[in-house]
Design a protein around this motif. Structure first.
Motif, mmCIF file in Angstrom:
data_model
loop_
_atom_site.group_PDB
_atom_site.id
_atom_site.type_symbol
_atom_site.label_atom_id
_atom_site.label_comp_id
_atom_site.label_asym_id
_atom_site.label_seq_id
_atom_site.Cartn_x
_atom_site.Cartn_y
_atom_site.Cartn_z
ATOM 1 N N THR A 72 0.843 -1.192 0.000
ATOM 2 C CA THR A 72 0.000 0.000 0.000
ATOM 3 C C THR A 72 0.880 1.245 0.000
ATOM 4 N N MET A 73 0.235 2.399 -0.128
ATOM 5 C CA MET A 73 0.973 3.651 -0.038
ATOM 6 C C MET A 73 1.672 3.764 1.318
ATOM 7 N N ARG A 74 0.994 3.357 2.386
ATOM 8 C CA ARG A 74 1.606 3.395 3.715
ATOM 9 C C ARG A 74 2.870 2.543 3.758
ATOM 10 N N ASP A 75 2.830 1.365 3.132
ATOM 11 C CA ASP A 75 4.006 0.494 3.112
ATOM 12 C C ASP A 75 5.188 1.182 2.437
ATOM 13 N N PHE A 76 4.923 1.886 1.349
ATOM 14 C CA PHE A 76 6.009 2.582 0.661
ATOM 15 C C PHE A 76 6.596 3.677 1.541
ATOM 16 N N PHE A 77 5.754 4.420 2.233
ATOM 17 C CA PHE A 77 6.267 5.466 3.113
ATOM 18 C C PHE A 77 7.072 4.874 4.262
ATOM 19 N N LYS A 78 6.613 3.757 4.801
ATOM 20 C CA LYS A 78 7.286 3.154 5.951
ATOM 21 C C LYS A 78 8.572 2.422 5.561
ATOM 22 N N LEU A 79 8.560 1.754 4.397
ATOM 23 C CA LEU A 79 9.635 0.827 4.063
ATOM 24 C C LEU A 79 10.546 1.276 2.926
ATOM 25 N N ARG A 80 10.125 2.294 2.159
ATOM 26 C CA ARG A 80 10.965 2.748 1.060
ATOM 27 C C ARG A 80 11.189 4.261 1.067
ATOM 28 N N PHE A 81 10.163 5.039 1.341
ATOM 29 C CA PHE A 81 10.328 6.488 1.313
ATOM 30 C C PHE A 81 10.937 7.026 2.601
ATOM 31 N N ALA A 82 10.845 6.260 3.684
ATOM 32 C CA ALA A 82 11.243 6.747 5.004
ATOM 33 C C ALA A 82 12.668 7.291 5.007
ATOM 34 N N PRO A 83 12.907 8.416 5.713
ATOM 35 C CA PRO A 83 11.947 9.125 6.551
ATOM 36 C C PRO A 83 11.048 10.120 5.820
ATOM 37 N N ALA A 84 11.376 10.534 4.599
ATOM 38 C CA ALA A 84 10.488 11.378 3.778
ATOM 39 C C ALA A 84 10.002 12.619 4.521
ATOM 40 N N ASN A 85 10.897 13.214 5.291
ATOM 41 C CA ASN A 85 10.482 14.337 6.132
ATOM 42 C C ASN A 85 9.925 15.520 5.349
ATOM 43 N N HIS A 86 10.498 15.783 4.184
ATOM 44 C CA HIS A 86 10.056 16.967 3.453
ATOM 45 C C HIS A 86 8.592 16.879 3.035
ATOM 46 N N VAL A 87 8.190 15.789 2.372
ATOM 47 C CA VAL A 87 6.802 15.705 1.913
ATOM 48 C C VAL A 87 5.837 15.572 3.086
ATOM 49 N N LEU A 88 6.257 14.888 4.147
ATOM 50 C CA LEU A 88 5.402 14.780 5.324
ATOM 51 C C LEU A 88 5.223 16.143 5.987
ATOM 52 N N GLN A 89 6.301 16.913 6.069
ATOM 53 C CA GLN A 89 6.191 18.266 6.614
ATOM 54 C C GLN A 89 5.320 19.140 5.719
ATOM 55 N N SER A 90 5.474 18.982 4.415
ATOM 56 C CA SER A 90 4.688 19.775 3.470
ATOM 57 C C SER A 90 3.200 19.509 3.649
ATOM 58 N N ALA A 91 2.832 18.236 3.758
ATOM 59 C CA ALA A 91 1.424 17.882 3.949
ATOM 60 C C ALA A 91 0.912 18.384 5.297
ATOM 61 N N ALA A 92 1.737 18.261 6.330
ATOM 62 C CA ALA A 92 1.334 18.741 7.657
ATOM 63 C C ALA A 92 1.147 20.251 7.645
ATOM 64 N N CYS A 93 2.019 20.940 6.924
ATOM 65 C CA CYS A 93 1.915 22.395 6.802
ATOM 66 C C CYS A 93 0.609 22.772 6.104
ATOM 67 N N ALA A 94 0.290 22.065 5.029
ATOM 68 C CA ALA A 94 -0.940 22.348 4.286
ATOM 69 C C ALA A 94 -2.168 22.121 5.159
ATOM 70 N N ARG A 95 -2.158 21.043 5.926
ATOM 71 C CA ARG A 95 -3.307 20.763 6.785
ATOM 72 C C ARG A 95 -3.425 21.798 7.902
ATOM 73 N N ALA A 96 -2.287 22.173 8.478
ATOM 74 C CA ALA A 96 -2.307 23.186 9.537
ATOM 75 C C ALA A 96 -2.796 24.531 9.014
ATOM 76 N N ASN A 97 -2.562 24.782 7.736
ATOM 77 C CA ASN A 97 -3.004 26.033 7.121
ATOM 78 C C ASN A 97 -4.441 25.968 6.627
ATOM 79 N N GLY A 98 -5.124 24.858 6.920
ATOM 80 C CA GLY A 98 -6.533 24.744 6.581
ATOM 81 C C GLY A 98 -6.817 24.449 5.125
ATOM 82 N N MET A 99 -5.855 23.842 4.431
ATOM 83 C CA MET A 99 -6.036 23.556 3.015
ATOM 84 C C MET A 99 -7.022 22.406 2.798
ATOM 85 N N ASP A 100 -7.621 22.405 1.618
ATOM 86 C CA ASP A 100 -8.499 21.314 1.210
ATOM 87 C C ASP A 100 -7.731 19.997 1.246
ATOM 88 N N GLU A 101 -8.436 18.905 1.496
ATOM 89 C CA GLU A 101 -7.771 17.606 1.606
ATOM 90 C C GLU A 101 -7.055 17.209 0.320
#
Length: 252
Positions: A72-101
Motif C-alpha cells: 500500500t501507499m503506507r508500506d512505501f512510506f514506511k519501508l521505502r520512502f522513510a523518513p520522507a520528512n520533506h513531503v510529510l512536513q509539506s502535507a502537515a503544513c498544508a493541513r495546519a493552514n486549513g487547506m483542502d484535503e
C-alpha cells in the motif's frame, strides 16, 4: 551540504535540473540529520552480507525491509520512502493552514520520486506515478508544480525562492517548455491547487520536526484508490515505476 550534492547541482545543465538537484540535496540533508536514508541505486554491493558473494542483490535486497505481497501507499512510506520528512512536513503544513484535503494529499505525494526513483522533471514523474489512483485534479497539480515553483504569485505570498538565486544565479531563465507549462497552468481551473503545493513546499524544510504517515491515514483513505493486487502489481501503466522502488537495486 555535501561536496557530492554541490557537484550535482553545479553539473546540472539547465535551471530545472539545478532546481531538482537542489531540492533533492535539501531533502537528503534533512533526512540525514534524522535517519540514514535507504540506498536506492544500481551498484555492486558496497557492504556484502557475510557468506553471500553476489555482486548484486536481485529482487529482495537483504539490506532493505521486505515489502508485503500487495504493498500500500503506507508500506512505501514506511519501508521505502522513510523518513520522507520533506513531503510529510509539506502535507502537515498544508493541513495546519486549513487547506483542502486534495491539496494536503498533493503535498504529501508531490516529491515522492525525487529520492526514490528520479529527480529530473520530478513533477511530471510523480504525477504519472499517482495518476491512476487519485482524482485528476491532484495529479494535474503535482505536474503543474514543476513549472509553478519558478514563478512568484503575490496573491498567496509565494515568492521566487532565494535559494534558487543563491545557487543558480540571478540571471537564470527557465527553459521554454517550463515557461509554456506555466502559461498554461496559470489560466487553468485547477491553478490554485498546484500553486498551493509550491506555497506549502517552500517552507517545509524544518529540522527536528517529525511527522508520521499514519497522521494522514484518513485523508489517504478518502482520496487514494488502492489498486487490487497492490502498488506495482495491478497491471497499470505505472506499475513498473512502483516495482522499481520495491526492488531498487535490481541489475535488470
Amino acid at each position: 551540504m555535501s561536496a557530492a550534492a554541490a557537484a550535482s547541482i553545479a553539473g546540472a545543465t539547465t535551471l530545472s535540473a539545478k532546481a531538482d538537484a537542489l531540492e533533492e540535496a535539501m531533502s537528503d540533508e534533512l533526512d540525514k540529520r534524522i535517519a540514514t536514508p535507504w540506498m536506492c541505486s544500481i551498484d555492486p554491493t558496497p557492504e556484502p552480507i557475510p557468506g553471500d558473494n553476489r555482486p548484486w542483490y536481485q529482487h529482495n535486497d537483504p539490506r532493505l525491509p521486505q515489502m508485503p505481497a500487495e504493498p500500500t501507499m503506507r508500506d512505501f512510506f514506511k519501508l521505502r520512502f522513510a523518513p520522507a520528512n520533506h513531503v510529510l512536513q509539506s502535507a502537515a503544513c498544508a493541513r495546519a493552514n486549513g487547506m483542502d484535503e486534495k491539496v494536503v494529499l498533493a503535498c504529501l505525494l508531490h516529491d515522492i520520486c525525487v529520492s526514490n526513483l528520479i529527480r529530473t522533471d520530478h513533477g511530471y514523474w510523480c504525477a504519472q506515478m499517482v495518476r491512476p489512483y487519485v482524482d485528476e485534479e491532484i495529479a494535474w497539480a503535482i505536474e503543474a508544480h514543476q513549472a509553478l515553483r519558478f514563478f512568484p504569485d503575490n496573491s498567496v505570498g509565494y515568492e521566487y525562492p532565494e535559494t534558487y538565486i543563491r545557487y543558480f544565479g540571478a540571471d537564470y531563465k527557465v527553459e521554454p517548455y517550463i515557461e509554456e507549462a506555466y502559461q498554461t497552468a496559470k489560466n487553468h481551473r485547477w491553478y490554485m491547487t498546484g500553486r498551493l503545493i509550491t506555497l506549502n513546499d517552500l517552507y517545509s524544510f524544518e529540522e527536528g520536526v517529525m511527522v508520521d504517515i499514519d497522521n494522514f491515514e484518513d485523508i489517504i483513505g478518502r482520496h487514494w484508490s488502492h489498486p487490487y493486487g497492490g502498488l506495482g502489481f495491478d497491471g497499470s501503466p505505472v506499475a513498473h515505476m512502483w516495482r522499481s522502488i520495491i526492488w531498487p537495486n535490481n541489475f535488470l
